[in-house]
Write a protein that holds these residues in place. Structure first.
Motif, PDB file in Angstrom:
ATOM      1  N   TRP A  51      31.443  47.791  41.520  1.00  0.00           N
ATOM      2  CA  TRP A  51      32.693  48.417  41.983  1.00  0.00           C
ATOM      3  C   TRP A  51      33.883  47.705  41.353  1.00  0.00           C
ATOM      4  N   LYS A  52      34.782  48.482  40.774  1.00  0.00           N
ATOM      5  CA  LYS A  52      35.917  47.883  40.073  1.00  0.00           C
ATOM      6  C   LYS A  52      37.183  48.127  40.889  1.00  0.00           C
ATOM      7  N   TYR A 112      32.709  57.592  33.945  1.00  0.00           N
ATOM      8  CA  TYR A 112      33.089  56.259  33.446  1.00  0.00           C
ATOM      9  C   TYR A 112      34.522  55.971  33.867  1.00  0.00           C
ATOM     10  N   HIS A 113      35.017  54.804  33.457  1.00  0.00           N
ATOM     11  CA  HIS A 113      36.418  54.469  33.714  1.00  0.00           C
ATOM     12  C   HIS A 113      37.154  54.654  32.395  1.00  0.00           C
ATOM     13  N   CYS A 149      36.586  42.105  39.927  1.00  0.00           N
ATOM     14  CA  CYS A 149      35.676  43.260  39.818  1.00  0.00           C
ATOM     15  C   CYS A 149      34.220  42.841  39.942  1.00  0.00           C
ATOM     16  N   ARG A 177      32.958  55.398  41.967  1.00  0.00           N
ATOM     17  CA  ARG A 177      33.863  56.142  42.861  1.00  0.00           C
ATOM     18  C   ARG A 177      33.530  57.622  42.816  1.00  0.00           C
ATOM     19  N   ASN A 178      32.712  57.975  41.860  1.00  0.00           N
ATOM     20  CA  ASN A 178      32.294  59.363  41.691  1.00  0.00           C
ATOM     21  C   ASN A 178      30.900  59.536  42.317  1.00  0.00           C
ATOM     22  N   ASP A 210      30.737  51.081  31.436  1.00  0.00           N
ATOM     23  CA  ASP A 210      30.560  50.896  32.888  1.00  0.00           C
ATOM     24  C   ASP A 210      30.658  52.223  33.629  1.00  0.00           C
ATOM     25  N   ASN A 257      31.198  54.751  36.825  1.00  0.00           N
ATOM     26  CA  ASN A 257      32.232  54.831  37.849  1.00  0.00           C
ATOM     27  C   ASN A 257      31.628  55.291  39.179  1.00  0.00           C
ATOM     28  N   ASN A 264      34.685  61.394  33.913  1.00  0.00           N
ATOM     29  CA  ASN A 264      34.764  60.839  35.268  1.00  0.00           C
ATOM     30  C   ASN A 264      33.520  60.057  35.682  1.00  0.00           C
TER      31      ASN A 264
END
Ligand code: GLC
Ligand code: GLC
Length: 651
Positions: free
Chosen positions: A290-291, A206-207, A297, A258-259, A254, A256, A204
């Protein structure tokens, strides 16, 4: 700002802090935390508010800030307070930077420390040491694939060596700039290794994706950064049996954002380096943070929120620390990395002026200022307390990402014009003495970028090869001309190591398997210090460039009108080969400097009427502050030799 909800949350957090934190005298810390908490809480809530563990994450965040404050040495705390008091300190004309690879400029950090006097000899007082953190042997993207963010790469030194460099720089009033590669880690980083081994917590970070469906959706709208060597934006990891997002190279995963754990880890790392004496952190590839599916992106709104949050948090613990945004994006986008307004939503104080850089190269190829003037007019004014890094060359390629509309408005066809620039700098155009190489050619779009050292792109290398004295002189003048513009434009000029002594392309990378596919190594030289010694010997190329630059730098530092307060006015001139602007002293508007540059290889006249109608030279005359002499004048016109420039003051 005081707001009840966030304030009562703050009270709760403070009650829950660990006893070892509570016990300390954290007066300055608490004042700043109180001042910024509303903003921190709101941003954190916007990004992570939907998580069940939001409040726990908030406590972790505040603890990270407090722990790093406690670890911060008194000298840095004092310097924080100094900088708070004199908060425009970095807008001063006093700063002149240089970017370098530690093991290219010197052998290692120890050797860099021993060479610190060189910076003073030239007048450089801000030094960006490019990636020094632990990275894999081979696949490291020149150090931009970090495998341990808290350790110096042992080929370059250790933490103690870095602290010694920081101390030596401090003694000499040189600012230390260091990278924190925030967008991605190396596949060899512990987080990626754990993710590979199936640890979900780190997957989590990473993507990661089990199948191609989501990656395929993303690919529809995402451009490619390295289309030749690393096409696409995802890599299949056999060990993990998953796809992972890798926008740059396949070995750069990349992160993440969002975490919230990723955010806190990175913040902790930034503050760790601030506490080792780093004055300015260069945040790498911030546009990519941010993706979002269905977008490029890049430049997403949330990327800005992340940066605002980082800034607000750092202001609490280490308010003297500045950020450089490395966002090589369109002018209308790059300007946003300064933040939305000076007080409420600040992001990075400094940003690369890639627009100006690319436009300067356009002027080199076209010998005129048409697109340069047009493009600069599209560059919006900055916020207060924000400044550009103005540069001619860097360790990266040159991309011609001008606005198509701007290109059309000066009567060029966008794709033909870009083609011309690439041909010009790769020496495939008549009259071009440039020796660049194309980079990242994209078969699908036809785009390419350019690599090569300043001296080789400008024609100095070919002139010397041919022992053409006249062309050598012109190429040197051209190098000085470009520097005269970044030194006077407004912002912090950032020289690239080697350019100050005319270092040409270094082709040795083609013998190294790890570098051969990356042309950027063409302009990442190992300095030959025997040759660099020639800077003391009259008549050498090294001496001419170095001594002239040193002179310009010294004059810049004495010229208050060169400080950066949006105090510049571009002049509209009839002669397209000339480029001119006026800089005003922001305190005494009558103190002003006129910068005039001849971008052409032929002499040109500058009509003084351009100045008379603005009330210049009503009394007295003009003097070139670099040479201390009056400019060559014939009646109401100034004469500029090929690639000559003037910095004119009224006397
Ligand atoms: C930055 C660096 C560049 C690197 C990229 C990926 O743009 O300047 O050298 O390749 O980030 O980390
Ligand atoms: C950076 C820049 C891009 C550059 C790349 C590799 O992310 O955005 O323009 O070409 O890194 O150097």
């Amino acid at each position: 700002m005081y707001e009840q909800v966030s304030h009562s949350l703050l009270n709760e957090i403070l009650d829950h802090l660990k006893p070892e934190i509570k016990r300390r005298d954290l007066r300055y810390f608490y004042i700043r935390l109180g001042a910024n908490f509303y903003a921190i809480h709101s941003l954190y809530h916007r990004l992570y508010g939907d998580r069940a563990d939001f409040e726990t994450q908030m406590v972790r965040l505040v603890e990270t800030l407090a722990r790093n404050y406690i670890a911060r040495d008194t000298i840095y705390k004092l310097s924080d307070r100094e900088r708070e008091k004199n908060h425009n300190w970095f807008l001063s004309q006093n700063w002149v930077g240089m970017a370098l690879y530690t093991n290219g400029f010197a052998d290692n950090l120890k050797d860099l420390k021993d060479k610190a006097a060189y910076f003073q000899e030239l007048g450089v007082n801000l030094v960006h040491i490019m990636p020094v953190l632990q990275c894999p042997v081979g696949s490291s993207d020149g150090g931009y694939a970090v495998s341990n963010y808290r350790q110096i790469d042992d080929r370059i030194g250790n933490l103690n060596d870095l602290k010694e460099v920081a101390n030596e720089f401090k003694k000499r009033d040189i600012l230390l700039v260091m990278d924190v590669v925030v967008n991605h880690t190396s596949v060899e980083h512990e987080w990626a290794q754990k993710a590979r081994q199936g640890d979900e917590k780190y997957q989590n970070y990473y993507h990661t994706f089990d199948t191609r469906e989501v990656p395929d959706m993303f690919e529809h709208s995402m451009p490619e950064v390295f289309p030749e060597t690393d096409p696409g934006n995802f890599t299949w990891d056999t060990e993990m049996q998953k796809w992972v997002m890798t926008v740059f190279h396949h070995y750069q995963w990349d992160l993440n954002y969002r975490n919230p754990s990723v955010f806190i880890e990175m913040l902790d790392i930034i503050l760790f380096w601030a506490n080792q004496g780093v004055d300015i952190v260069r945040l790498d590839a911030v546009a990519f943070l941010w993706k979002k599916m269905g977008t490029s992106c890049q430049n997403e709104r949330e990327a800005h929120l992340i940066l605002q949050l980082m800034k607000d948090c750092c202001q609490v613990t280490a308010p003297g620390l500045l950020f450089i945004a490395e966002a090589i994006v369109a002018p209308s986008e790059v300007i946003k990395y300064f933040g939305e307004d000076a007080i409420v939503a600040k992001e990075c104080e400094i940003a690369y002026n890639a627009t100006f850089m690319a436009l300067l190269w356009d002027a080199v190829a076209t010998k005129n200022s048409k697109l340069l003037r047009r493009g600069l007019r599209s560059l919006p004014d900055k916020l207060e307390r924000a400044t550009w890094l103005n540069y001619v060359r860097s360790h990266d390629d040159i991309g011609f990402g001008f606005d198509d509309q701007d290109i059309k408005s000066v009567d060029y066809d966008p794709s033909n014009h870009r083609r011309f620039l690439i041909d010009y700098f790769t020496g495939n155009f008549e009259d071009s003495a440039a020796k660049g190489l194309p980079f990242a050619y994209n078969k699908k779009t036809g785009d390419a970028r350019i690599c090569g050292s300043l001296a080789s792109l400008i024609g100095l290398e070919s002139a010397m090869e041919r022992s053409d004295e006249n062309q050598t002189i012109l190429a040197i003048r051209h190098i000085l001309l470009l520097h005269s513009l970044i030194l006077s434009f407004g912002g912090i000029p950032l020289l690239y190591y080697g350019d100050e002594i005319g270092v040409i392309n270094d082709r040795s990378y083609s013998e190294d398997q790890a570098k051969i596919h990356d042309n950027r190594w063409l302009h990442r030289p190992k300095i030959n210090w025997d040759k660099a010694e020639h800077r003391h010997q009259h008549g050498t190329v090294e001496h001419t460039i170095f001594s002239e630059l040193a002179k310009m730098i010294a004059v810049r530092k004495e010229t208050a009108a060169f400080a950066d307060f949006n105090n510049r006015e571009l002049l509209d001139l009839d002669n397209e080969h000339l480029f001119a602007f006026i800089r005003f002293n922001h305190e005494y508007a009558s103190d002003r400097i006129i910068v005039v540059a001849n971008l052409d290889g032929k002499p040109h006249k500058f009509d003084l009427d351009n100045l008379f109608k603005r009330g210049f030279c009503a009394h007295g005359s003009l003097i070139d502050i670099v040479t201390g002499r009056s400019p060559t004048r014939y009646q109401d016109e100034l004469i500029l030799q090929p690639f000559q420039f003037y910095w004119l003051a009224e006397r």
